[in-house]
Design an enzyme around this catalytic site. Structure first.
Site: not given
Ligand code: PA5
Length: 397
Positions: A266, A287, A388
């Site tokens: 990310e 393996h 999302k």
């Molecule tokens: O790193 C990030 O920002 C995302 O992976 C969020 O943590 C994840 O989408 C969950 O989001 P939220 O805490 O708003 O539910």
């Protein structure tokens, strides 16, 4: 202590001139990093907050059979992956924590609801935005279960919400119902939120979080290694090594590599650049994927995370089995290197919460530096937001 070897099985793959050039950009990258308004995770956590987390953890342990944590991504992987490292494989004696919110599987959720029906449980729902679909759906199902069992007044004792300070439906719910709550600060994004109540509360149930916090900030001393790692990875990427395979030799680390995948995936994976993170658990995956790494398309480099000493001692033919496991890892690294695969070696001296926490800070720092070296903003995740929103649109119809 943590040892880093970016040389033995890497040097020969790096162009020295390019390496020196990127290394000389260190101050520039650190300045960009320091100017970001998303580095709240480098600041010292408040003492009153630590006390609140500890007393809430005690309240949970004293009053319930188990804790249900609902969250996904950065609101899940930190505490879950950490906890998994230290759980026993069999006869685990730590307080029971169940994690949900990472799947829409009817089978899983049906079984979860049936399981919890007869349990006295507390739920900690964690979502910075408060709008994430998986978390919202799971939380709604759990609240319906609580409503079938308890009065509104009683339900209050069972719900703890960790979310944004002001915004979002979960904060609104806290205000309307006076639920116990914690804050994920504005200047800390999901995957960098290890040092917030999102992860420290579930961890405080079974661990001394002061040790975790101290270890985390000790990670600040690893800044040179963090920058070096970012530079080496970037140069390997530039030389067509576009996949990083994180290798561990302990099954309990398999979710730690999931945390790494999220952190790097990310942070770097945007604007059509970034290293694709993947992982192997050894010796199991030798393996399977081992064949590809050794002999296949040369798009991969590897990062090994090893533990030098563990508490458990098993003797095999007069030798320490853990040492043997590490020797096997060394052999694999050598074999892969001979097969034209660069291998980075990170060794934790001893398996302690302190050291794992330092390692978490190290990786966060390095991922952020790497974002700047790739020329992308490290702290956003526009791709995640796009999917999302697409789901939200679909579910409206
Ligand atoms: O790193 C990030 O920002 C995302 O992976 C969020 O943590 C994840 O989408 C969950 O989001 P939220 O805490 O708003 O539910």
């Amino acid at each position: 202590m943590i040892k880093f070897d970016f040389n033995t099985y890497v040097d020969s793959f790096l162009d020295k001139e390019k390496y020196n050039k990127l290394m000389s950009k260190k101050e520039e990258v650190i300045t960009k990093f320091n100017n970001s308004n998303m580095i709240g995770w480098t600041k010292r956590i408040d003492e009153f907050l630590i006390q609140d987390i500890n007393s809430t953890a005690k309240y949970i342990k004293d009053n319930f059979d188990c804790l249900l944590v609902i969250g996904i991504g950065g609101s899940f992987l930190g505490s879950y992956s950490f906890d998994r490292i230290f759980r026993k494989y069999f006869n685990d004696d730590k307080f029971k924590i169940i994690y949900a919110g990472t799947t829409l599987s009817s089978k899983y959720l049906d079984e979860l609801l049936n399981y919890l029906n007869n349990k006295n449980f507390c739920v900690n729902v964690i979502s910075k935005s408060g709008t994430t679909m998986e978390t919202t759906i799971t939380y709604k199902l759990i609240k319906d279960l609580l409503k079938r069992k308890y009065s509104d007044e009683e339900i209050k004792k069972h719900i703890i919400i960790t979310t944004d300070k002001e915004k979002g439906p979960l904060r609104q719910e806290v205000e309307e119902n006076s639920y116990k709550s914690f804050v994920i600060p504005n200047d800390i994004g999901g995957r960098y939120s290890f040092i917030t109540p999102a992860h420290l509360l579930p961890l405080a149930i079974n661990y001394n979080i002061n040790e975790i916090i101290d270890g985390y900030y000790h990670g600040k001393r690893l800044i040179d290694n963090a920058y070096n790692y970012a530079v080496v990875r970037k140069l390997l990427f530039d030389s067509t090594r576009e996949v990083e395979n994180f290798c561990v030799s302990e099954q309990n680390f398999s979710y730690f590599t999931e945390w790494l995948k999220q952190l790097f995936g990310e942070t770097e994976g945007k604007q059509r650049v970034g290293i694709l993170p993947t992982s192997c658990v050894h010796t199991r995956d030798l393996h399977s994927l081992g064949q590809f790494i050794q002999d296949g398309n040369k798009i991969v480099f590897e990062t090994y995370i090893k533990v030098k000493r563990v508490n458990e001692y098993i003797e095999y033919n007069g030798r320490n089995l853990h040492e043997l496991n590490n020797l096997v890892e060394d052999s694999v690294m050598r074999a892969h290197f001979k097969g034209d695969v660069p291998c980075i070696d990170i060794t934790i001296e001893e398996l302690t919460p302190y050291n794992i926490s330092s390692l978490i800070y190290f990786f966060q720092l390095s991922a952020a530096f790497s974002g700047y070296l790739f020329g992308v903003e490290p702290f956003n995740q526009p791709g995640v937001e796009i999917y999302k929103n697409e789901i939200k649109e679909t579910l409206k119809g």
